[in-house]
Scaffold this motif. Structure first.
Motif, short mmCIF file in Angstrom:
data_model
loop_
_atom_site.label_atom_id
_atom_site.label_comp_id
_atom_site.label_asym_id
_atom_site.label_seq_id
_atom_site.Cartn_x
_atom_site.Cartn_y
_atom_site.Cartn_z
N ALA A 1 0.82 -1.21 0.00
CA ALA A 1 0.00 0.00 0.00
C ALA A 1 0.86 1.26 0.00
O ALA A 1 0.56 2.24 -0.69
N ALA A 2 1.95 1.23 0.79
CA ALA A 2 2.84 2.39 0.85
C ALA A 2 3.53 2.64 -0.49
O ALA A 2 3.71 3.79 -0.90
N ARG A 3 3.90 1.58 -1.17
CA ARG A 3 4.54 1.73 -2.48
C ARG A 3 3.52 2.25 -3.50
O ARG A 3 3.81 3.16 -4.29
N ASP A 4 2.31 1.69 -3.48
CA ASP A 4 1.29 2.11 -4.44
C ASP A 4 0.91 3.57 -4.26
O ASP A 4 0.62 4.28 -5.24
N ALA A 5 0.92 4.04 -3.01
CA ALA A 5 0.54 5.42 -2.71
C ALA A 5 1.71 6.40 -2.86
O ALA A 5 1.52 7.61 -2.67
N GLY A 6 2.90 5.87 -3.13
CA GLY A 6 4.06 6.74 -3.27
C GLY A 6 4.66 7.19 -1.95
O GLY A 6 5.54 8.06 -1.94
N ARG A 7 4.22 6.59 -0.83
CA ARG A 7 4.80 6.96 0.46
C ARG A 7 6.18 6.34 0.66
O ARG A 7 6.96 6.79 1.48
N LEU A 8 6.45 5.27 -0.08
CA LEU A 8 7.76 4.63 -0.09
C LEU A 8 8.30 4.59 -1.51
O LEU A 8 7.54 4.32 -2.47
N GLY A 9 9.58 4.84 -1.65
CA GLY A 9 10.23 4.71 -2.94
C GLY A 9 10.68 3.27 -3.17
O GLY A 9 10.61 2.42 -2.26
N PRO A 10 11.19 2.97 -4.36
CA PRO A 10 11.63 1.60 -4.66
C PRO A 10 12.89 1.23 -3.89
O PRO A 10 13.68 2.08 -3.48
N VAL A 11 13.04 -0.06 -3.69
CA VAL A 11 14.19 -0.60 -2.97
C VAL A 11 15.49 -0.22 -3.68
O VAL A 11 15.55 -0.14 -4.91
N ALA A 12 16.54 0.01 -2.90
CA ALA A 12 17.89 0.19 -3.44
C ALA A 12 18.79 -0.89 -2.87
O ALA A 12 18.52 -1.44 -1.79
N LEU A 13 19.84 -1.21 -3.59
CA LEU A 13 20.73 -2.30 -3.20
C LEU A 13 22.16 -1.80 -3.14
O LEU A 13 22.62 -1.10 -4.04
N LEU A 14 22.84 -2.17 -2.09
CA LEU A 14 24.25 -1.83 -1.92
C LEU A 14 25.00 -3.13 -1.68
O LEU A 14 24.73 -3.84 -0.72
N LEU A 15 25.93 -3.45 -2.56
CA LEU A 15 26.66 -4.70 -2.45
C LEU A 15 27.94 -4.51 -1.64
O LEU A 15 28.74 -3.62 -1.93
N LEU A 16 28.10 -5.35 -0.65
CA LEU A 16 29.29 -5.32 0.21
C LEU A 16 30.21 -6.48 -0.15
O LEU A 16 29.78 -7.44 -0.79
N ASP A 17 31.44 -6.39 0.28
CA ASP A 17 32.34 -7.51 0.03
C ASP A 17 31.92 -8.69 0.89
O ASP A 17 31.22 -8.53 1.90
N PRO A 18 32.31 -9.92 0.53
CA PRO A 18 31.80 -11.12 1.22
C PRO A 18 32.03 -11.14 2.73
O PRO A 18 31.24 -11.73 3.47
N ASP A 19 33.09 -10.50 3.20
CA ASP A 19 33.43 -10.58 4.62
C ASP A 19 32.92 -9.40 5.45
O ASP A 19 33.27 -9.28 6.63
N ALA A 20 32.12 -8.52 4.87
CA ALA A 20 31.73 -7.29 5.56
C ALA A 20 31.04 -7.57 6.90
O ALA A 20 31.38 -6.95 7.92
N PHE A 21 30.08 -8.48 6.92
CA PHE A 21 29.35 -8.74 8.16
C PHE A 21 30.22 -9.51 9.15
O PHE A 21 30.07 -9.37 10.36
N LEU A 22 31.14 -10.33 8.64
CA LEU A 22 32.04 -11.07 9.52
C LEU A 22 33.01 -10.12 10.21
O LEU A 22 33.32 -10.27 11.39
N ARG A 23 33.51 -9.12 9.47
CA ARG A 23 34.37 -8.12 10.10
C ARG A 23 33.61 -7.34 11.16
O ARG A 23 34.13 -7.07 12.25
N GLU A 24 32.37 -6.99 10.86
CA GLU A 24 31.57 -6.26 11.84
C GLU A 24 31.38 -7.10 13.10
O GLU A 24 31.49 -6.60 14.22
N TRP A 25 31.09 -8.38 12.93
CA TRP A 25 30.91 -9.28 14.08
C TRP A 25 32.19 -9.33 14.90
O TRP A 25 32.17 -9.19 16.13
#
Length: 569
Positions: A507-531
């Motif tokens: 409903a939020a997308r249809d009404a324009g209250r939300l924009g389309p999804v965006a994607l940001l690609l991280l390197d494979p170990d990004a979450f492991l480094r954060e952990w």
């Protein structure tokens, strides 16, 4: 390929203890299955017991528990509540006041990070442990003991990542220990001498060299370094992020591990005779495979024991390959520091049976907002394929307590629902969409499947571009480099999947209250480094869990600073 070992099979006394342990594990599973013959009656017994036992407490008198008889009575007398509502009562207990929430004094207070990161104090009494905790706890190990008996035959066959005993416990004002459940010796504290988890008698369970109590990363290194000289066949993590970190740590620490093994040192400290043969074997592994994985170091690996749902469902299939092609992942119980909900009694990959003997359980549809007077359902009213908030009451002093977990009903077996962990009750609501963890995870899994790709982990953040509507930005750590076409397809499929999962998002997308999804690609170990970085800052590893919704700007900036390719799509 042979693997060096540091211990041998135990003496007859050890074998006798193992026989008694298996007998207890199977006995508790059998008792729980027997309770399934009439789950409604067992729930009434649990309710009657907790009301009678705690009627004379301060809380019992304030809510007239002694006059209550039925679940409807309890609903009328006690509101649905969370930790914040009970915390004034709990703090009185922590300061030493008796007879507040329970008729027996807490022996310990479990710590739990919760959804806010604040450390809770969960009172743990002997009566709670005897009637609520230990029966489910023993039963949880039955599938391992039945189908993977060899992992229990030697202390060093199991690498238990969450086991971290400490000599000096933090305490409450009354002097009671305030620690994680994995830091409690249940044998000493509650007389349950068979209750030690698999792996807690391994050579690395008590580290033989000095290390600061809060240096959790160094402790993990030392245990891993010791374990490479053993024939490890099972890894226990409960929290799957800990299991995911192990292959990364093996790569990061490899030169140091090999040197310590060759020199007979442990973190540079004298430890044992140099093991040049094992060091040379490890070097041959590195030369042959390039990237050394747990499957290379421990070729007899058979089992992982951890939560298998939530964000882990995205990365666990590939993670299992790191440990070996035939490795099984058994699901850890659906439980929290506050109490158990479901326990797997067989080899189902995700679900466990409701522990009808532990608590009085109520449920609320997961899309419904919780409140003190919310209407609840009983276990017999649950529907397969639906998701619910869990509310429980037990003799340990929690009454109609909403712990924050959401479960999914997989099916009904032996007359009781089988549940899998679906995520926390956290809701992301930038424009009325009210997205839940489980909805986003399913949309992610579906979108990745469109292109046949895999991710090591994911997180999302709501941002508002200048002059535009808010939108969800997803950070994904892929297993490989994705082409521009693959990225576009996954982004579109993710947006479609979120709309399919959530009527509010659609409903939020249809009404324009939300924009389309965006994607940001991280390197494979990004979450492991954060952990790894989080643990290095002094957070206990069991408490560093996967987190999907990230609205802290600084946390998001740190996570995404080293994006691997491209801009937001």
């Amino acid at each position: 390929m042979k693997t060096a070992e540091t211990t041998t099979a135990g003496p007859p006394a050890g074998e006798e203890r193992l026989d008694r342990y298996r007998a207890r594990v199977f006995l508790e599973r059998d008792r729980l299955r027997e309770a399934f013959a009439d789950p409604a009656a067992r729930q009434r017994e649990v309710l009657a017991d907790l009301l009678a036992f705690n009627a004379g407490t301060a809380y019992g008198k304030a809510h007239d528990l002694g006059r209550l008889r039925t679940l409807d009575d309890l609903r009328a007398a006690v509101p649905v509540q969370d930790y914040a509502a009970l915390s004034p009562w709990i703090e009185r207990m922590a300061e030493g006041e008796p007879n507040v929430l329970t008729a027996d004094q807490p022996a310990v207070f479990f710590t739990s990070s919760g959804s806010t990161g604040a450390h809770k104090k969960i009172p743990v009494t002997p009566r709670f442990m005897r009637t609520t905790f230990f029966p489910f706890y023993y039963a949880a190990w039955a599938p391992m003991a039945e189908h993977f008996p060899d992992v229990l035959t030697r202390p060093d066959a199991v690498l238990n990542l969450k086991h971290d005993p400490v000599a000096a416990h933090p305490t409450t004002a009354s002097g009671r220990p305030h620690v994680g459940a994995s830091q409690v010796d249940f044998g000493k504290m509650f007389g349950e001498h068979l209750s030690a988890e698999p792996g807690t008698a391994a050579p690395w369970a008590t580290l033989p060299v000095p290390v600061a109590a809060g240096d959790y990363l160094e402790k993990m290194y030392l245990r891993l370094r010791m374990a490479v000289e053993s024939d490890v066949r099972c890894v226990i993590g409960i929290n799957p992020a800990m299991v995911a970190a192990l292959p990364y740590q093996l790569r990061q620490w490899w030169p140091r591990i090999v040197k310590d093994v060759r020199d007979g040192t442990l973190g540079g400290h004298p430890y044992r005779a140099p093991n040049r043969e094992r060091a040379a074997e490890l070097e041959r592994l590195a030369a042959y495979f390039g990237t050394v994985r747990p499957a290379h170091v421990w070729p007899n690996m058979r089992l992982l024991f951890c939560w298998t749902t939530g964000l882990a469902s995205l990365y666990l299939p590939r993670l299992r390959e790191e440990f070996g092609p035939g490795v099984t992942a058994l699901p850890a119980p659906v439980a929290a520091s506050e109490g158990p909900v479901g326990v797997a009694l067989d080899r189902h990959p995700t679900a466990g049976s409701l522990v009808v003997t532990a608590s009085v359980y109520e449920f609320v549809d997961a899309d419904q907002e919780l409140g003190p007077d919310v209407a609840t359902l009983g276990p017999d009213e649950l529907e397969a394929g639906r998701e619910y908030h869990v509310i429980y009451s037990h003799v340990g002093g929690l009454y109609r307590y909403a712990g924050g977990d959401v479960v999914r009903v997989v099916d009904t077996v032996d007359g009781v629902p089988r549940l899998s962990y679906a995520g926390r009750r956290n809701v992301s609501d930038a424009a009325g969409e009210r997205l839940r963890d489980a909805q986003v995870v399913r949309a992610l899994r579906s979108a990745l499947g469109v292109a046949g790709l895999a991710a090591r982990n994911a997180a999302c953040h709501v941002e508002t571009p200048e002059g535009g509507a808010p939108r969800y930005v997803f950070a994904l750590a892929g297993e490989s480099v994705w082409s521009a076409d693959e990225t576009r397809r996954i982004t579109a499929a993710l947006d479609t999947g979120l709309a399919r999962e959530s009527a509010g998002y659609r409903a939020a997308r249809d009404a324009g209250r939300l924009g389309p999804v965006a994607l940001l690609l991280l390197d494979p170990d990004a979450f492991l480094r954060e952990w790894q970085d989080t643990v290095a800052r002094g957070v206990r590893p069991p408490q560093v869990k996967d987190r999907l919704f990230r609205q802290d700007p600084e946390n998001w900036r740190q996570l995404t600073a080293a994006a691997r390719q491209g801009d937001r799509s």
